[in-house]
Design an enzyme around this catalytic site. Structure first.
Site, mmCIF file in Angstrom:
data_model
loop_
_atom_site.group_PDB
_atom_site.id
_atom_site.type_symbol
_atom_site.label_atom_id
_atom_site.label_comp_id
_atom_site.label_asym_id
_atom_site.label_seq_id
_atom_site.Cartn_x
_atom_site.Cartn_y
_atom_site.Cartn_z
ATOM 1 N N LEU A 14 0.724 -1.402 0.214
ATOM 2 C CA LEU A 14 -0.570 0.178 0.317
ATOM 3 C C LEU A 14 0.529 1.542 0.033
ATOM 4 C CD1 LEU A 14 -2.807 1.472 0.058
ATOM 5 C CD2 LEU A 14 -2.640 0.653 2.974
ATOM 6 N N HIS A 15 1.631 1.431 -1.822
ATOM 7 C CA HIS A 15 2.028 2.654 -0.940
ATOM 8 C C HIS A 15 1.846 4.272 -1.570
ATOM 9 C CE1 HIS A 15 2.127 1.885 -5.739
ATOM 10 N NE2 HIS A 15 1.667 1.031 -4.994
ATOM 11 N N ALA A 16 2.674 4.952 -1.792
ATOM 12 C CA ALA A 16 1.801 6.531 -1.785
ATOM 13 C C ALA A 16 0.465 6.922 -2.862
ATOM 14 C CB ALA A 16 2.577 7.843 -2.318
#
Length: 85
Positions: A14-16
């Site tokens: 769950l990245h930017a």
């Protein structure tokens, strides 16, 4: 209160980018929406709350919504997770 669990399949977790999209989706609802990863929990309407969870590929998260529009929020967020994460 409504909830669902989801195992993150995105190789980067769950990245930017998806976190920003998630915050926008969650902000459209009046319900209190939280994402939980293990013992950590974050406000889905705050980018730092989501990024602070450090969710990696293969980890399970639980999304909860509590409020007037909780059913609609959970349905849309569940579809969002399947499409983006």
């Amino acid at each position: 209160m409504k909830e669902f669990t989801y195992v993150i399949t995105d190789p980067e977790g769950l990245h930017a980018r998806p976190a920003g999209l998630l915050v926008k989706k969650a902000a459209a609802y009046s319900s209190v929406i939280k994402v939980k990863n293990g013992k950590k929990s974050g406000n889905a309407k705050a980018i730092l709350g989501i990024m602070g969870l450090c969710v990696k590929n293969g980890q399970e998260v639980t999304v909860t919504a509590e409020g007037e529009d909780e059913a609609a929020a959970i349905a849309e967020l569940q579809a969002f997770f399947k499409e983006n994460l």
